[in-house]
Design an enzyme around this catalytic site. Structure first.
Site, PDB file in Angstrom:
ATOM      1  N   ILE A 152       0.829  -1.202   0.000  1.00 50.58           N
ATOM      2  CA  ILE A 152       0.000   0.000   0.000  1.00 50.58           C
ATOM      3  C   ILE A 152       0.865   1.254   0.000  1.00 50.58           C
ATOM      4  O   ILE A 152       0.599   2.215  -0.734  1.00 50.58           O
ATOM      5  CB  ILE A 152      -0.965  -0.013   1.204  1.00 50.58           C
ATOM      6  CG1 ILE A 152      -1.954  -1.178   1.071  1.00 50.58           C
ATOM      7  CG2 ILE A 152      -1.723   1.310   1.315  1.00 50.58           C
ATOM      8  CD1 ILE A 152      -2.854  -1.382   2.269  1.00 50.58           C
ATOM      9  N   ASP A 171      11.160   2.427   6.514  1.00 51.02           N
ATOM     10  CA  ASP A 171      10.717   1.037   6.567  1.00 51.02           C
ATOM     11  C   ASP A 171      11.968   0.194   6.795  1.00 51.02           C
ATOM     12  O   ASP A 171      12.894   0.218   5.981  1.00 51.02           O
ATOM     13  CB  ASP A 171      10.031   0.644   5.256  1.00 51.02           C
ATOM     14  CG  ASP A 171       9.399  -0.744   5.309  1.00 51.02           C
ATOM     15  OD1 ASP A 171      10.018  -1.647   5.887  1.00 51.02           O
ATOM     16  OD2 ASP A 171       8.288  -0.925   4.779  1.00 51.02           O
ATOM     17  N   CYS A 230      -4.504   5.452   7.599  1.00 49.81           N
ATOM     18  CA  CYS A 230      -5.504   4.520   7.062  1.00 49.81           C
ATOM     19  C   CYS A 230      -5.056   3.077   7.290  1.00 49.81           C
ATOM     20  O   CYS A 230      -5.560   2.159   6.632  1.00 49.81           O
ATOM     21  CB  CYS A 230      -5.706   4.750   5.565  1.00 49.81           C
ATOM     22  SG  CYS A 230      -6.465   6.320   5.145  1.00 49.81           S
ATOM     23  N   GLU A 261     -12.415   0.503  18.136  1.00 47.32           N
ATOM     24  CA  GLU A 261     -13.456   0.605  17.104  1.00 47.32           C
ATOM     25  C   GLU A 261     -14.622  -0.322  17.434  1.00 47.32           C
ATOM     26  O   GLU A 261     -14.402  -1.407  17.993  1.00 47.32           O
ATOM     27  CB  GLU A 261     -12.874   0.256  15.726  1.00 47.32           C
ATOM     28  CG  GLU A 261     -11.848   1.247  15.229  1.00 47.32           C
ATOM     29  CD  GLU A 261     -11.350   0.926  13.815  1.00 47.32           C
ATOM     30  OE1 GLU A 261     -11.852  -0.058  13.214  1.00 47.32           O
ATOM     31  OE2 GLU A 261     -10.480   1.652  13.317  1.00 47.32           O
ATOM     32  N   HIS A 279     -13.412   3.783   9.136  1.00 46.99           N
ATOM     33  CA  HIS A 279     -12.672   2.634   8.603  1.00 46.99           C
ATOM     34  C   HIS A 279     -13.151   2.283   7.194  1.00 46.99           C
ATOM     35  O   HIS A 279     -13.584   1.159   6.912  1.00 46.99           O
ATOM     36  CB  HIS A 279     -12.818   1.422   9.522  1.00 46.99           C
ATOM     37  CG  HIS A 279     -11.647   0.481   9.435  1.00 46.99           C
ATOM     38  ND1 HIS A 279     -11.165  -0.215  10.512  1.00 46.99           N
ATOM     39  CD2 HIS A 279     -10.854   0.124   8.390  1.00 46.99           C
ATOM     40  CE1 HIS A 279     -10.142  -0.957  10.151  1.00 46.99           C
ATOM     41  NE2 HIS A 279      -9.928  -0.765   8.862  1.00 46.99           N
ATOM     42  N   LEU A 280     -13.016   3.266   6.301  1.00 51.13           N
ATOM     43  CA  LEU A 280     -13.491   3.126   4.920  1.00 51.13           C
ATOM     44  C   LEU A 280     -12.391   2.741   3.940  1.00 51.13           C
ATOM     45  O   LEU A 280     -12.633   2.702   2.743  1.00 51.13           O
ATOM     46  CB  LEU A 280     -14.128   4.447   4.458  1.00 51.13           C
ATOM     47  CG  LEU A 280     -15.352   4.944   5.225  1.00 51.13           C
ATOM     48  CD1 LEU A 280     -15.838   6.259   4.628  1.00 51.13           C
ATOM     49  CD2 LEU A 280     -16.457   3.909   5.213  1.00 51.13           C
TER      50      LEU A 280
END
Length: 525
Positions: A152, A171, A230, A261, A279-280
């Site tokens: 992602i 990373d 996200c 959540e 949380h879309l």
């Protein structure tokens, strides 16, 4: 005999169509309570779910014929994986079906912050026409900081580069070569915090990444930075983020995920310059179609052909190989985990060497197990099947070396990581062809079982240290199981000890404060 699959959550119709095309009987029965699901699940070989169904130990106990659970999506928090493993049930997910959707949502939230779109919309629809109130910023020429540069993250980077942004990435698994290929600059976390105008997070939630944007790290950011998450709730200290928004240290924040959540209440709600969505990240028609197709194909392949893809608890093995390879994979995963926990910093290359009896085996499952142990330190979804894919995405150079020579042990597995601090090597063997045992740690002969909670210490080799350490741990009510000692050239010693409970940060700090201590690392296997 008819193979049967139950789809227990709402899913795109193409999933059921694929099962039927492959000759599998499928029932779509959704919205059931746990009791109702437990009453019917025993009739099925496969269970296809999304996020609503909770596959608990109780459900698995009732699923007497179940062979595979397929999750249409990434997260498997709603599946009791240890219970499934104990019952011989394979757990699969679809980690790549919603990557583009999640990346696009991150970009959308970045624009929402840059131009204050939600607040401007609410003001305009209230009839205020506050044109001078909403002064946004351009993203062109700004620096985007990626925390996590996997699947992602790499998509977000490509979109940001298309917007003429500069991209820096942190990373631990990103190699310089892969960074060049992506068009980003590889940096350490402190550098990213100091330089980024926007920060997006794309990393799993692990012990290493929890609160990676802590109060201390948020304080290191450029004043007015805008933050987007996200990925996973818990990556950001939400209370610290609230304080930073109030003070202006953070100019805006957008969260699609929260530590708890569903987030029905949060101190961040109603804070100026804060944007939230429920949380879309994976909520597009295309993503739901993709994950439905993938889960149906993966489950069909397993039920009909024995093929295993994206399994969370099973390596890719044939029935003939499994019994012989199983102890080797246990050893490989422990050695990989040890290297992952001890070899800090940028790791460019991982070498996996087999010697003696191990050299005659299929190396791929062993490599997969090493990578799973190595990368599981930083990822909550890695397994023996997807670890090689994740390593390749990050540009990690993985080498398999097979030695025909005879050594001190009838079988030996050695794992080496090339780091900025030099080569870090561990080696292990099997006692009785079944019991994994560490026999070498960073060039020092040390025999130890890698199990449970452990503590690794490098200290000056002076009399009295073990006594002081034992007293300190005793005062902390931490019981020592075993000691394993070794001496390093130059006067230092290493100590690897097992303990009955985790060693927390406070105790680690006290051990570090002991005279002569140079390095302390708590370990877990």
């Amino acid at each position: 005999m008819t193979v049967k699959v139950l789809i227990s959550d709402q899913m795109d119709p193409r999933a059921a169509a694929i099962f039927r095309e492959r000759g599998i009987h499928v029932d779509e029965i959704t919205g059931k309570t746990p009791d109702e699901l437990a009453a019917i699940v025993g009739d099925y070989d496969g269970l296809a779910i999304r996020s609503s169904t909770k596959v608990t130990a109780r459900i698995l106990d009732a699923a007497t014929n179940l062979k595979v659970v397929g999750r249409a999506g990434i997260g498997v928090d709603n599946i009791d994986i240890p219970a499934a493993t104990a019952r011989g049930v394979v757990v699969m997910n679809t980690p790549f079906g919603n990557s583009i959707t999640t990346a696009e949502h991150a970009i959308a939230l970045m624009f929402a912050l840059a131009r204050q779109l939600p607040e401007a919309d609410a003001s305009t629809q209230a009839g205020k026409w506050e044109k001078n109130r909403f002064m946004g910023v351009e993203v062109t020429g700004k620096t985007l900081g990626l925390i996590g540069a996997g699947n992602i993250g790499s998509i977000v980077a490509s979109r940001a580069l298309g917007l003429k942004m500069k991209v820096v990435a942190f990373d631990p698994f990103l190699t310089p070569e892969r960074a060049v290929e992506m068009g980003v600059e590889k940096v350490e976390l402190d550098q990213l915090l100091a330089r980024a105008d926007f920060i997006t997070l794309h990393t799993p939630l692990t012990d290493q990444t929890r609160n990676i944007l802590s109060a201390a790290n948020i304080a290191k950011t450029k004043k007015g930075v805008r933050i987007i998450n996200c990925a996973r709730g818990g990556l950001i200290d939400e209370a610290a983020l609230k304080d930073a928004l109030d003070s202006g240290q953070v100019g805006g924040a957008a969260l699609d995920v929260f530590e708890s959540e569903p987030a029905k209440a949060s101190p961040l709600f109603n804070t100026p310059n804060f944007v939230s969505t429920p949380h879309l990240g994976a909520s597009t028609s295309e993503a739901q179609v993709n994950v439905a197709i993938q889960v149906a194909e993966q489950m069909s392949d397993y039920l009909l052909l024995g093929g295993v893809t994206n399994a969370m608890n099973m390596p890719s093995l044939s029935a003939e190989e499994a019994p012989r390879l199983k102890p080797y994979m246990a050893l490989a995963e422990k050695l990989g985990s040890l290297v992952g926990q001890l070899a800090h910093g940028s790791i460019a290359c991982l070498s996996i060497e087999t010697e003696g009896a191990a050299a005659a085996l299929n190396a791929k499952p062993i490599t997969g197990a090493v990578l799973a142990g190595f990368m599981r330190v930083h990822s909550d979804t890695v397994n023996m099947v997807n670890a090689p894919v994740l390593a390749k995405e990050r540009g990690l150079d993985v080498r398999e070396v097979r030695h025909d020579r005879e050594g001190d042990y009838h079988t030996l597995l050695r794992v080496s990581a090339r780091t900025q601090a030099g080569e870090r090597t561990v080696a292990g063997t099997l006692f009785g062809n079944s019991a994994p045992r560490l026999v070498e740690l960073f060039g020092v002969k040390v025999e130890a079982d890698l199990v449970g909670d452990m503590l690794y210490i490098v200290n000056e080799d002076r009399p009295g240290f073990i006594g002081r350490l034992g007293t300190l741990l005793g005062e902390a009510n931490i019981n020592i199981g075993t000691f394993h000692l070794g001496r390093i050239a130059g006067g230092d010693a290493i100590l690897l000890l097992s303990v009955d409970e985790p060693v927390g940060p406070d105790v680690v700090a006290k051990v570090e404060a002991l005279a002569g201590v140079k390095l302390v690392r708590p370990l877990k296997f």
